[in-house]
Structure formats: C-alpha cells, structure tokens
Design a protein around this motif. Sequence first.
Motif, mmCIF file in Angstrom:
data_model
loop_
_atom_site.group_PDB
_atom_site.id
_atom_site.type_symbol
_atom_site.label_atom_id
_atom_site.label_comp_id
_atom_site.label_asym_id
_atom_site.label_seq_id
_atom_site.Cartn_x
_atom_site.Cartn_y
_atom_site.Cartn_z
ATOM 1 N N LEU A 118 39.020 31.160 34.691
ATOM 2 C CA LEU A 118 40.342 31.737 34.920
ATOM 3 C C LEU A 118 41.332 30.683 35.408
ATOM 4 O O LEU A 118 42.518 30.716 35.072
ATOM 5 N N ARG A 119 40.823 29.731 36.197
ATOM 6 C CA ARG A 119 41.684 28.657 36.700
ATOM 7 C C ARG A 119 42.183 27.793 35.545
ATOM 8 O O ARG A 119 43.363 27.418 35.506
ATOM 9 N N GLU A 120 41.295 27.456 34.620
ATOM 10 C CA GLU A 120 41.684 26.662 33.456
ATOM 11 C C GLU A 120 42.718 27.398 32.609
ATOM 12 O O GLU A 120 43.616 26.784 32.032
ATOM 13 N N GLU A 121 42.583 28.716 32.551
ATOM 14 C CA GLU A 121 43.515 29.528 31.758
ATOM 15 C C GLU A 121 44.753 29.922 32.546
ATOM 16 O O GLU A 121 45.607 30.659 32.049
ATOM 17 N N LYS A 122 44.845 29.441 33.811
ATOM 18 C CA LYS A 122 45.966 29.741 34.711
ATOM 19 C C LYS A 122 46.141 31.244 34.927
ATOM 20 O O LYS A 122 47.252 31.776 34.997
ATOM 21 N N ALA B 278 46.257 33.606 43.168
ATOM 22 C CA ALA B 278 46.349 32.626 44.246
ATOM 23 C C ALA B 278 45.484 33.027 45.438
ATOM 24 O O ALA B 278 44.880 32.180 46.111
ATOM 25 N N SER B 279 45.391 34.336 45.704
ATOM 26 C CA SER B 279 44.590 34.811 46.847
ATOM 27 C C SER B 279 43.101 34.584 46.646
ATOM 28 O O SER B 279 42.334 34.577 47.614
ATOM 29 N N ASP B 280 42.675 34.407 45.383
ATOM 30 C CA ASP B 280 41.258 34.141 45.098
ATOM 31 C C ASP B 280 40.957 32.645 45.039
ATOM 32 O O ASP B 280 39.783 32.254 45.075
ATOM 33 N N ASP B 281 41.992 31.841 44.945
ATOM 34 C CA ASP B 281 41.795 30.400 44.772
ATOM 35 C C ASP B 281 41.824 29.675 46.116
ATOM 36 O O ASP B 281 42.470 28.642 46.279
ATOM 37 N N VAL B 282 41.137 30.228 47.110
ATOM 38 C CA VAL B 282 41.048 29.627 48.444
ATOM 39 C C VAL B 282 39.607 29.755 48.927
ATOM 40 O O VAL B 282 38.860 30.621 48.460
ATOM 41 N N PRO B 283 39.178 28.888 49.865
ATOM 42 C CA PRO B 283 37.823 29.021 50.406
ATOM 43 C C PRO B 283 37.636 30.376 51.085
ATOM 44 O O PRO B 283 38.596 30.961 51.606
#
Length: 388
Positions: free
Chosen positions: A104-108, A112-117
């Motif tokens: 999902l990150r590669e596909e943008k 944002a709330s999931d892209d954190v530790p």
Amino acid sequence: MSKHTLSIQVGNEDREIDFIMDFRRQKELVGSTGFMIERHRFYDLLLRQIPKERIHMNKKMVSTIEMNNGIRIVFADGTMAQGDILVGADGAYSTVRQNLYSRLREEKRLLASDDVPLPYSSVALVGRTRSLDPSLYPNVQTEECQFINILGQNKPYSWVFVTTNEGVVCWMVIKYLSGQMSKETEDSRYEDWGPDATRIMCDEVKDFPIIAGGDKKLTLGDLIEWSPKECVSKVMLEEKLNPAGGAGATNAILDVITLSNWIVALAPKAPMYEIEDAFEAYKTERLPLVLQAASSSLVFKTMTETTLKARLIRFVAKHMPQWVNTKILTRTLSNRSQVSFLPPAEDKGTIRPLHQPSFVKTLKILEERRKQEAEERKGASSGGAAFA
C-alpha cells in the motif's frame, strides 16, 4: 477445567479489600456465570475441535503475492500456498500486515495513521504457578475463583492474581507507562523481551504484597518463586487495550465469530466485490464495539493514578448501588455473539442479547443456500427416476 468467577475483589497494599465488583447476577441475566481457565488449557480445548489435517505446523510466512484470483503465500522453506482470503491473525508485528502495508505504501494508498510505529502504553509481567497446596496459598481451596486486583499506592502499577483449577494461581503485573511511547527500531523492541528483561522486572515487583487468604502475608516474589521459569514472561502491550479488563482477548474472539460468519456465507466462487462487502460488514459491526471496549478498559489504568478523576472513580466503584452494577453488567454482557453455521446455543438469559447483524444476515443466506441445494437434489432424484 475451570472455576466459576462470581466477583472481582479490588484491594490495596495493606492487603485489605476496598470493594468488590459483584457478578453473582450474571447467571440470571445471561444464562451463565463467568469462568476462569488457564490460557494453555483453553488453547487445547479449541485445538481439539479442529481436524489435525487443517493445521500446518513449522511454517513461517515471509511474503504474500496478490493475484486476480486470490492470494499466494510464500514460506521460509520455499513452499507456497494459495487461497481466496488471507486473515492475518499473527500478532502485533504481523508479517501479513507488514506485507500489505509495504504494498500500500508503494501504491501511495497507506493511511498516514497506519504508517507509524505501534504505540504502547503498558508493560505486563505474566506467569502461572505450579499446583499449590492450601497450606501455602489458602485461597486455592475455595470452590469459586478468587480474582483479586491490587491497585498500587502512588506507583503506576496494578497486579492481579487469580485461583484456577488444580491449585494453580495465574498472575499478572501491569506497569502503566507515562504517555504513549513507540519502539523506533527492531533492536529496541527485542531489548524488552527475553529472560533478562523478565528477570529485571521480576526483581522490580517481587516485594509487592498479595492477598492469599487466611493470615498468610505473601508477596509477588512468592508467586514468582513458585512459577516455573518457562511460565513467566514479560510482554510489551501495543495499542490501547488495557489487559486488566480482558478486553483484548474477548474482542479478538468476538471478531473471529463475526468474520467467520461472513466468510462461511460467501459462495465458493464469490466475486471480489462480495468479499469486499463481507469485510466492510465485519468492520461496520465490530469497530464501534471495539472502540467502546478500548475506552472502558482505560478505567483500570486511571484508577492507579493520583488525580482527582482517579479518586472519583475509586469512590464510585466502592459505593456503587446494586442497580448501577446491574446496569453495567447488562451492558457488558449483552454482546453474546453466535456463529450462524452451527446449531445456536440456547440463550437462557433474562436480558436480550445485542443485535448481531452478521448472525441474522448470514443465517438467512445459509438457509436459502441449503434450501436451494435440497431442491437441486430433489430435482436430480426425480429426473433420475423418470429416466429409469
């Protein structure tokens, strides 16, 4: 395998019981009392219900490949498996989730709330003793479970110890961290695990007092001493569900029931949009209840604080009228989910269970499917007779 749990006793560091959360009306309200069972016994109970050929051992998943007609899993030993749906029930540091998020990150498309530790706000030390003689721990001889929770005095700790079947005491110490912290690297995560981290926390809490019954003045150090080393571990608790209320395990089971209903109701060759609709229905049903449970579970953390809010919560809990206790019980125990693909358990409670959309809707789908299959068999049988 278990003991009835009819109350939770909340005590202090002077080994006095401050108040009791009484669940004795539970059987009348919902048709059953609560049970306290050791986790490994519960696992074994579940495991015995599953045919052995459906569980594949010694398999470590390393990556996933999404395809138009399903998903493929690649294992560390070089083998692969393919299916329609992959459910990631592999823990907080899920390999399934990491693969999904990477894509999902590669596909943008990653939120944002999931892209954190992962945040964590508490640490737990858990263990279970060997079978204890009543001369060591008098409470093990009582017929019902002795569930006692002590709130730390001017310290960010609470500790729980419960009697289970065959004289075993299960115990847990929770340390509430100040503010939400994150593990920034894999190395820092592993520093908090393993035998050294467990031993250090054992030393930190060994003098905490416990209530064992009779005139015994024992400490957590005694429970630690009576617990085999392999039965004691330190656990970092991610996300926001406080373990003292049992909300994590309870909601995991309820999640499984709801998701299973929708998966079983899918046709063998269900198109993608039907699968997506099933997951959306699962989320719609479960998310509000999980958020509610997360909020409720924070009460146990708040009770250990020295704030005015904490003192008010402790005061209300200690002087709670019976009708308020009944109302809380009713709300807590109304979610009595069932699976639609097995004969339903008889509900003997006086309060109605919470409406369960996944049960009602998928039961209708399954009944219509069974009716259609019966008509097809009847038609095939009639056709065969006429031909003969």
